[in-house]
Design a protein around this motif. Structure first.
Motif, PDB file in Angstrom:
ATOM      1  N   LEU A  29       0.818  -1.212   0.000  1.00 21.78           N
ATOM      2  CA  LEU A  29       0.000   0.000   0.000  1.00 21.78           C
ATOM      3  C   LEU A  29       0.852   1.262   0.000  1.00 21.78           C
ATOM      4  N   GLY A  30       1.951   1.261   0.745  1.00 20.56           N
ATOM      5  CA  GLY A  30       2.857   2.406   0.759  1.00 20.56           C
ATOM      6  C   GLY A  30       2.300   3.635   1.448  1.00 20.56           C
ATOM      7  N   THR A  31       1.448   3.463   2.453  1.00 22.21           N
ATOM      8  CA  THR A  31       0.877   4.587   3.187  1.00 22.21           C
ATOM      9  C   THR A  31       1.470   4.633   4.591  1.00 22.21           C
ATOM     10  N   PRO A  32       1.679   5.830   5.147  1.00 21.66           N
ATOM     11  CA  PRO A  32       2.229   5.916   6.514  1.00 21.66           C
ATOM     12  C   PRO A  32       1.267   5.393   7.563  1.00 21.66           C
ATOM     13  N   GLU A  33      -0.055   5.443   7.292  1.00 22.47           N
ATOM     14  CA  GLU A  33      -1.013   4.961   8.281  1.00 22.47           C
ATOM     15  C   GLU A  33      -0.834   3.474   8.549  1.00 22.47           C
ATOM     16  N   VAL A  34      -0.679   2.673   7.506  1.00 17.06           N
ATOM     17  CA  VAL A  34      -0.483   1.237   7.691  1.00 17.06           C
ATOM     18  C   VAL A  34       0.880   0.964   8.320  1.00 17.06           C
ATOM     19  N   GLN A  35       1.875   1.761   7.956  1.00 16.88           N
ATOM     20  CA  GLN A  35       3.194   1.593   8.557  1.00 16.88           C
ATOM     21  C   GLN A  35       3.147   1.901  10.057  1.00 16.88           C
ATOM     22  N   PHE A  36       2.383   2.911  10.452  1.00 19.82           N
ATOM     23  CA  PHE A  36       2.204   3.192  11.875  1.00 19.82           C
ATOM     24  C   PHE A  36       1.581   1.992  12.587  1.00 19.82           C
ATOM     25  N   PHE A  37       0.599   1.387  11.950  1.00 22.44           N
ATOM     26  CA  PHE A  37      -0.079   0.235  12.538  1.00 22.44           C
ATOM     27  C   PHE A  37       0.879  -0.935  12.719  1.00 22.44           C
ATOM     28  N   VAL A  38       1.692  -1.202  11.717  1.00 21.84           N
ATOM     29  CA  VAL A  38       2.647  -2.309  11.798  1.00 21.84           C
ATOM     30  C   VAL A  38       3.694  -2.037  12.883  1.00 21.84           C
ATOM     31  N   ILE A  39       4.197  -0.816  12.945  1.00 30.17           N
ATOM     32  CA  ILE A  39       5.189  -0.473  13.965  1.00 30.17           C
ATOM     33  C   ILE A  39       4.595  -0.570  15.369  1.00 30.17           C
ATOM     34  N   THR A  40       3.343  -0.141  15.517  1.00 33.78           N
ATOM     35  CA  THR A  40       2.673  -0.220  16.820  1.00 33.78           C
ATOM     36  C   THR A  40       2.544  -1.654  17.292  1.00 33.78           C
ATOM     37  N   LEU A  41       2.124  -2.549  16.404  1.00 38.38           N
ATOM     38  CA  LEU A  41       2.005  -3.952  16.788  1.00 38.38           C
ATOM     39  C   LEU A  41       3.364  -4.564  17.100  1.00 38.38           C
ATOM     40  N   GLY A  42       4.390  -4.198  16.307  1.00 42.18           N
ATOM     41  CA  GLY A  42       5.717  -4.734  16.567  1.00 42.18           C
ATOM     42  C   GLY A  42       6.276  -4.292  17.913  1.00 42.18           C
ATOM     43  N   ILE A  43       6.118  -3.024  18.243  1.00 39.06           N
ATOM     44  CA  ILE A  43       6.607  -2.513  19.529  1.00 39.06           C
ATOM     45  C   ILE A  43       5.830  -3.140  20.679  1.00 39.06           C
ATOM     46  N   GLN A  44       4.524  -3.299  20.521  1.00 37.98           N
ATOM     47  CA  GLN A  44       3.730  -3.868  21.604  1.00 37.98           C
ATOM     48  C   GLN A  44       4.093  -5.323  21.860  1.00 37.98           C
ATOM     49  N   ARG A  45       4.389  -6.083  20.814  1.00 38.81           N
ATOM     50  CA  ARG A  45       4.770  -7.488  21.008  1.00 38.81           C
ATOM     51  C   ARG A  45       6.113  -7.611  21.692  1.00 38.81           C
ATOM     52  N   GLU A  46       6.982  -6.614  21.517  1.00 40.06           N
ATOM     53  CA  GLU A  46       8.295  -6.670  22.167  1.00 40.06           C
ATOM     54  C   GLU A  46       8.268  -6.138  23.594  1.00 40.06           C
TER      55      GLU A  46
END
Length: 323
Positions: free
Chosen positions: A212-229
Motif C-alpha cells: 500500500l505504501g501509506t504511513p497509516e499502515v506503517q504506523f499500525f505495523v510499527i505499533t504492533l511490533g513494539i507492543q509485542r516486544e
C-alpha cells in the motif's frame, strides 16, 4: 445435396440455440460457490493452504508467453507489477503493454488521418501510449489508497472492541477482513490467509504495508511490533492510534480546503493556453494549422509544452504538503 445442406444448416442453428440458452451448469456453479464460502469462512489451516495454492496456480496460469515477452521489453517489470497490484485489478504485464501499444497506435493513426507530419505523430503516440496508462494507474492507486485510509480508523476501532472482548489479535484481523468492506477486506484477508499457511503476523502485515505504501499502515505495523516486544495494553494503544489517524485525516482536509484557491489558479493558468488555442483554431483554422505542418512551429509548440509542464509541476509542489 440441397437437402443435406439445409439439414446441416438446421442442425447448426439448433446447436447454436442450445449453446446460447443452455448456460453454465447449475450444479457446477453451486459447487464453486460452496467451495468459495468454505475457503472464505473456514478456520482450518489445511483449507486456507489449499485456497492460497489455488490462487498461486491461477496467477501462474496467467503468466503466458506474452508476459515473458513483456517482461523482457519493460525496463523494470517488478516495479510495474507492484503498481498494477496496488490498483486492486488483476491485470497482467502483457495486458498493460498491449493497452499502451493500442492507445499509442490509435493516437498516431488519428493524427496521421488529420494530415500531421510523421515525426509529430510518432512523438504524440509515444507520449499517449506511455503517459496516459501511467497516469490512469496512478489515479487508480490513489483512489484505492484513499478508500483504504478513510476506513482504516474504523477497522482499528473494530479491532479494539474485539481485543477488549477477549479475542486474540489474529482473530480480530479475521473479523476486520469479514466485516469492513472495500480494500481493507481484501488486504486483511490476504494477511489472514498468509498467517494460516505459516507466515508470521509481522511479516504478513509488513508486506501489506509495503504494497500500500501509506504511513497509516506503517504506523499500525510499527505499533504492533513494539507492543509485542515491550508488552502493554494493546487495545489502548490501537485506540490512540485510531484517534491520531482521524486527526491526520482532518488536518489533510483542512489543508486541502486552504490550498483549494491556489489549485484553482494553477488549473486556470495551465488550461488557459489550450483554451485560447482551441478557440482560435475554431475561428480561423488556417491560422493555427501551421503548428501541425511547419517544423519550426512544431518545435516551438513542443518547447512551450515542456516549459508549461515544468511550471505546472512547480505549482503542484508548492501546494502539496506532507503531514
Amino acid at each position: 445435396m440441397e437437402t443435406m445442406i439445409m439439414a446441416a444448416g438446421a442442425m447448426g442453428t439448433l446447436l447454436l440455440i442450445f449453446v446460447a440458452f443452455a448456460g453454465p451448469s447449475v450444479g457446477k456453479a453451486q459447487s464453486r460457490r460452496l467451495e468459495s464460502l468454505r475457503e472464505r469462512h473456514s478456520k482450518s489451516t489445511e483449507v486456507a493452504a489449499q485456497a492460497q495454492l489455488k490462487r498461486i496456480l491461477a496467477n501462474r496460469r496467467k503468466q503466458s508467453r506474452v508476459d515473458g515477452v513483456a517482461q523482457s521489453i519493460i525496463p523494470n517489470p517488478a516495479l510495474l507489477r507492484a503498481r498494477i497490484e496496488q490498483t486492486g485489478y488483476s491485470w497482467t504485464l502483457a495486458q498493460y503493454l498491449l493497452g499502451c501499444a493500442g492507445l499509442g497506435l490509435a493516437v498516431a493513426f488519428l493524427l496521421l488521418m488529420q494530415g500531421a507530419p510523421f515525426l509529430l505523430t510518432l512523438f504524440a503516440g509515444m507520449i499517449a501510449g506511455l503517459g496516459i496508462p501511467h497516469f490512469i494507474v496512478g489515479k487508480l492507486i490513489q483512489r484505492r489508497v484513499n478508500q483504504f485510509t478513510s476506513k482504516f480508523p474504523d477497522a482499528i476501532e473494530l479491532m479494539v472492541r474485539g481485543l477488549r472482548s477477549g479475542l486474540p489479535i489474529s482473530e480480530t484481523l479475521g473479523v476486520v477482513a469479514d466485516e469492513v468492506p472495500g480494500p481493507i477486506s481484501v488486504e486483511f484477508r490476504n494477511v489472514v490467509d498468509k498467517m494460516k499457511i505459516g507466515r508470521t503476523m509481522e511479516a504478513a502485515l509488513q508486506e501489506c504495508a509495503d504494497r500500500l505504501g501509506t504511513p497509516e499502515v506503517q504506523f499500525f505495523v510499527i505499533t504492533l511490533g513494539i507492543q509485542r516486544e515491550t508488552g502493554g495494553n494493546l487495545a489502548e494503544t490501537l485506540s490512540n492510534l485510531a484517534d491520531v489517524l482521524r486527526k491526520r485525516a482532518a488536518m489533510k482536509l483542512k489543508i486541502r480546503a486552504m490550498s483549494s484557491e491556489s489549485k484553482a489558479s494553477a488549473w486556470i493558468v495551465g488550461s488557459l493556453p489550450f483554451i485560447v488555442f482551441a478557440l482560435i483554431s475554431f475561428i480561423n483554422p488556417a491560422y493555427m494549422g501551421g503548428f501541425f505542418v511547419d517544423d519550426r512551429l512544431i518545435v516551438a509548440g513542443l518547447g512551450g509544452l515542456v516549459w508549461m509542464g515544468i511550471g505546472v509541476y512547480v505549482m503542484a509542489k508548492m501546494v502539496n504538503f506532507e503531514i
